[in-house]
Design an enzyme around this catalytic site. Structure first.
Site, mmCIF file in Angstrom:
data_model
loop_
_atom_site.group_PDB
_atom_site.id
_atom_site.type_symbol
_atom_site.label_atom_id
_atom_site.label_comp_id
_atom_site.label_asym_id
_atom_site.label_seq_id
_atom_site.Cartn_x
_atom_site.Cartn_y
_atom_site.Cartn_z
ATOM 1 N N TRP A 154 20.503 -31.641 -74.029
ATOM 2 C CA TRP A 154 19.679 -31.150 -75.144
ATOM 3 C C TRP A 154 19.021 -29.802 -74.862
ATOM 4 C CZ3 TRP A 154 15.088 -30.382 -72.921
ATOM 5 C CH2 TRP A 154 14.754 -31.183 -71.826
ATOM 6 N N ASN A 155 19.021 -29.330 -73.608
ATOM 7 C CA ASN A 155 18.205 -28.130 -73.337
ATOM 8 C C ASN A 155 18.842 -26.836 -73.845
ATOM 9 O OD1 ASN A 155 20.102 -28.292 -71.297
ATOM 10 N ND2 ASN A 155 18.707 -27.652 -69.673
ATOM 11 N N LYS A 178 30.551 -35.189 -77.113
ATOM 12 C CA LYS A 178 29.416 -36.106 -77.315
ATOM 13 C C LYS A 178 28.147 -35.325 -76.965
ATOM 14 C CE LYS A 178 26.604 -38.674 -75.939
ATOM 15 N NZ LYS A 178 25.187 -38.413 -76.221
ATOM 16 N N PRO A 179 27.420 -34.847 -77.971
ATOM 17 C CA PRO A 179 26.199 -34.087 -77.681
ATOM 18 C C PRO A 179 25.019 -35.020 -77.386
ATOM 19 C CG PRO A 179 26.521 -34.203 -80.050
ATOM 20 C CD PRO A 179 27.676 -34.958 -79.425
ATOM 21 N N ALA A 180 23.944 -34.464 -76.865
ATOM 22 C CA ALA A 180 22.746 -35.264 -76.582
ATOM 23 C C ALA A 180 22.155 -35.797 -77.882
ATOM 24 C CB ALA A 180 21.716 -34.407 -75.859
ATOM 25 N N GLY A 231 24.097 -32.899 -67.357
ATOM 26 C CA GLY A 231 22.963 -33.795 -67.591
ATOM 27 C C GLY A 231 22.327 -34.206 -66.276
ATOM 28 N N SER A 232 21.760 -35.396 -66.264
ATOM 29 C CA SER A 232 20.995 -35.835 -65.096
ATOM 30 C C SER A 232 21.920 -36.238 -63.937
ATOM 31 C CB SER A 232 20.121 -37.026 -65.475
ATOM 32 O OG SER A 232 20.932 -38.093 -65.915
ATOM 33 N N GLU A 253 27.656 -30.813 -64.015
ATOM 34 C CA GLU A 253 26.518 -29.900 -63.832
ATOM 35 C C GLU A 253 25.279 -30.774 -63.890
ATOM 36 O OE1 GLU A 253 26.808 -26.771 -63.318
ATOM 37 O OE2 GLU A 253 28.765 -26.232 -64.119
ATOM 38 N N LEU A 254 24.646 -30.994 -62.736
ATOM 39 C CA LEU A 254 23.565 -31.983 -62.688
ATOM 40 C C LEU A 254 22.225 -31.313 -62.406
ATOM 41 C CD1 LEU A 254 25.657 -34.632 -60.729
ATOM 42 C CD2 LEU A 254 25.497 -34.293 -63.195
ATOM 43 N N CYS A 287 18.248 -26.227 -66.105
ATOM 44 C CA CYS A 287 18.684 -26.853 -64.845
ATOM 45 C C CYS A 287 18.702 -25.843 -63.700
ATOM 46 C CB CYS A 287 20.017 -27.561 -64.986
ATOM 47 S SG CYS A 287 21.255 -26.601 -65.828
ATOM 48 N N GLU A 388 12.655 -32.327 -59.726
ATOM 49 C CA GLU A 388 12.814 -31.334 -60.794
ATOM 50 C C GLU A 388 11.682 -31.521 -61.820
ATOM 51 O OE1 GLU A 388 16.498 -31.876 -62.930
ATOM 52 O OE2 GLU A 388 16.796 -29.714 -63.048
ATOM 53 N N GLU A 465 31.633 -23.884 -64.411
ATOM 54 C CA GLU A 465 31.830 -23.499 -65.804
ATOM 55 C C GLU A 465 31.669 -22.004 -65.917
ATOM 56 O OE1 GLU A 465 30.589 -27.437 -68.293
ATOM 57 O OE2 GLU A 465 29.162 -25.810 -68.205
HETATM 58 P P1 ADP Z 1 18.668 -35.790 -69.676
HETATM 59 O O1 ADP Z 1 17.758 -36.313 -68.636
HETATM 60 O O2 ADP Z 1 18.879 -34.325 -69.662
HETATM 61 O O3 ADP Z 1 18.443 -36.350 -71.059
HETATM 62 P P2 ADP Z 1 21.049 -37.419 -69.484
HETATM 63 O O4 ADP Z 1 21.963 -37.445 -68.300
HETATM 64 O O5 ADP Z 1 20.343 -38.669 -69.852
HETATM 65 O O6 ADP Z 1 20.080 -36.223 -69.169
HETATM 66 O O7 ADP Z 1 21.825 -36.895 -70.762
HETATM 67 C C1 ADP Z 1 22.818 -35.906 -70.739
HETATM 68 C C2 ADP Z 1 23.935 -36.310 -71.676
HETATM 69 O O8 ADP Z 1 24.555 -37.494 -71.190
HETATM 70 C C3 ADP Z 1 23.487 -36.646 -73.093
HETATM 71 O O9 ADP Z 1 24.486 -36.242 -74.001
HETATM 72 C C4 ADP Z 1 23.358 -38.151 -73.040
HETATM 73 O O10 ADP Z 1 23.431 -38.728 -74.310
HETATM 74 C C5 ADP Z 1 24.551 -38.499 -72.190
HETATM 75 N N1 ADP Z 1 24.501 -39.815 -71.542
HETATM 76 C C6 ADP Z 1 23.420 -40.573 -71.228
HETATM 77 N N2 ADP Z 1 23.791 -41.733 -70.649
HETATM 78 C C7 ADP Z 1 25.145 -41.723 -70.576
HETATM 79 C C8 ADP Z 1 26.151 -42.618 -70.079
HETATM 80 N N3 ADP Z 1 25.833 -43.789 -69.505
HETATM 81 N N4 ADP Z 1 27.444 -42.250 -70.170
HETATM 82 C C9 ADP Z 1 27.793 -41.086 -70.722
HETATM 83 N N5 ADP Z 1 26.905 -40.193 -71.211
HETATM 84 C C10 ADP Z 1 25.605 -40.505 -71.149
#
Ligand code: ADP
Length: 484
Positions: A154-155, A178-180, A231-232, A253-254, A287, A388, A465
């Protein structure tokens, strides 16, 4: 020009704009005031399967186009994005919170990625190697991996989409995005603009909704040959484990824990300007954003005074109001994390020089705002140096020795980005080489550009990337041994 309200708030599967099978939706909320911005379908396993099937059906024809033909769609996408930059930026600000000026910059950058990969598509090439026998010829060719799943955060709701998708499409892959859940509308708008380029049905697909269920469906489907995720670290590790069953290719990219080191010979004014620019961009939710600032003890007082002076003047507010420099944090969970880290630091002896609290009075009452904050007297036993922050908080640590500080900042499981300031050419090279991070910037902080490899090492991820490196992530090498 379209307005953001005209954006389809639906999924895009096989060239159709569709709702979820259940009819259920996920509400998108403006983090600045809690108001509803819109909603998107709550898709799950079935809708994901349909999107993957559509992408799989579209793959032979798409990968069979010439590179120039594929590139033309991407250049057209960039044009469409630029033509709609104001409305896209407004939408981005409404669902994400960042100041409109930053949203405009992001939209421009999103277009740049698409244009760049539109050009780069033509430069994917192979190699001819000498044979080992007189009648042997060896060729190495590059082919698209197939259907790629792209999961974005989402950032940066616009650039994270085009940075992944333009590279994948240029390489000849078809995609499922699949967006946030916090920011799906910018993604839907971008897909709508891609649709307007005349892209063949099924080449790009959008699913929204239940992240866990969609993620699992993507992992389970053998037709998905690649997952590119930002994401995370926690979800990234889950994807590594779960993708082992089908040995899917992964780019990740974590999280990061980027240091900024200001050495004794640094230009303090330049370092302060860069520190404020990077640390407070996107309300600190980046990030590769600076997590902690390490300042040589000789410069500490001067640096802190100038930093606090600048931070106090940052204008917090609604992103759509002119002059706003800091918007809200994305959600309550984000605020809680920031608050916990600041409290822990203060309990262990850090001093709040400005900020240090949530803003919830007056116009801020309905949103998730945190005051831009500077902490001094920060030490390595505080959680804030290890985790973080992802918020507008600048913890400052003082140091004295070069070797010692490089060792300290390397002592983290993360390794995405690092920044330092020095005028000494020897130090510029030796420290840059010694820092265990995927990206290092010297005397500046800007990193994400279309042509360069963005990415981290250690628990910050794998793969890159951007640039030709980003395209490699979507290509398989094939070795051809031709015997005459
Ligand atoms: P943040 O802490 O930045 O919200 P997330 O890792 O939770 O990070 O989210 C990053 C992306 O991964 C989002 O699009 C979120 O919907 C997606 N996501 C969250 N959980 C899962 C999962 N179990 N499998 C695949 N994608 C996921």
């Amino acid at each position: 020009m379209q307005t953001w309200t005209a954006i389809h708030q639906r999924m895009w599967i096989g060239g159709q704009w569709v709702d979820s099978e259940s009819g259920e939706t996920v509400t998108v909320v403006n983090p600045a005031n809690g108001e509803v911005v819109g909603d998107v379908p709550k898709g799950g396993r079935n809708e994901t399967a349909q999107a993957v099937d559509a992408a799989h059906r579209a793959f032979p024809a798409w990968s069979g186009l010439t590179a120039a033909e594929r590139g033309a769609y991407l250049k057209k996408w960039a044009e469409e994005i630029r033509r709609n930059r104001e409305s896209l930026a407004r939408l981005l600000t409404m669902e994400q919170g960042k100041p409109l000026s930053e949203a405009l910059e992001e939209v421009d950058a999103a277009a740049d990625f698409s244009e760049w990969y539109g050009e780069e598509a033509k430069r994917v090439a192979g190699e001819a190697l000498p044979g080992s026998k007189r009648d042997q010829r060896i060729l190495v060719i590059r082919q698209p991996v197939g259907v790629a799943a792209l999961i974005t955060p989402w950032n940066y709701p616009a650039t994270m989409v085009t940075r992944k998708m333009a590279a994948a499409l240029a390489a000849g892959c078809t995609v499922v995005l699949k967006p946030a859940s916090q920011t799906p509308l910018t993604a839907a708008a971008l897909m709508q603009l891609l649709d307007q380029t005349g892209l063949p049905s099924g080449v790009a697909n959008l699913v929204t909704g239940n992240a866990g269920e969609i993620g699992q469906a993507l992992l389970d489907d053998p037709k998905v040959r690649k997952i590119s995720f930002t994401g995370s670290t926690e979800v990234g590790k889950h994807l590594i484990e779960a993708s082992a069953r089908q040995v899917k290719r992964l780019s990740l990219e974590l999280g990061g824990n980027a240091p900024l080191i200001v050495f004794a010979d640094a230009d303090v004014d330049r370092a302060v300007t860069a520190a404020v620019g990077n640390k407070f961009e996107n309300c600190g939710q980046m990030c590769n954003g600076i997590n902690v600032i390490y300042v040589h003890e000789r410069l500490l007082d001067d640096f802190l005074q100038k930093l606090v002076d600048r931070v106090k003047r940052l204008k917090v507010g609604f992103g759509w109001e002119p002059g706003t420099e800091i918007g809200p944090v994305i959600d309550e969970a984000g605020i809680r994390k920031i608050d916990d880290l600041v409290r822990d630091a203060v309990e262990k002896g850090a001093k709040i020089l400005t900020g240090g609290e949530r803003l919830s009075e007056g116009p801020f009452a309905g949103g998730t705002f945190y005051a831009p904050t500077v902490l001094s007297g920060v030490t390595f036993d505080m959680r804030i140096t290890q985790e973080e922050i992802f918020g507008p908080v600048a913890p400052v640590v003082s140091f004295s020795g070069e070797e010692e500080i490089v060792k300290r900042v390397n002592d983290t499981p993360y390794g995405l980005a690092a920044y330092f300031f020095t005028k000494d050419i020897r130090r510029a090279f030796t420290v840059a080489e010694g820092l265990e991070f995927g990206m290092v910037a010297v005397n500046g902080t800007s990193l994400s550009v279309p042509q360069a490899p963005f990415g981290g090492i250690k628990e910050s991820g794998q793969g890159r990337e951007g640039g030709r490196y980003g395209m490699e992530e979507f290509l398989n090498l094939k070795y051809l041994s031709i015997n005459l």
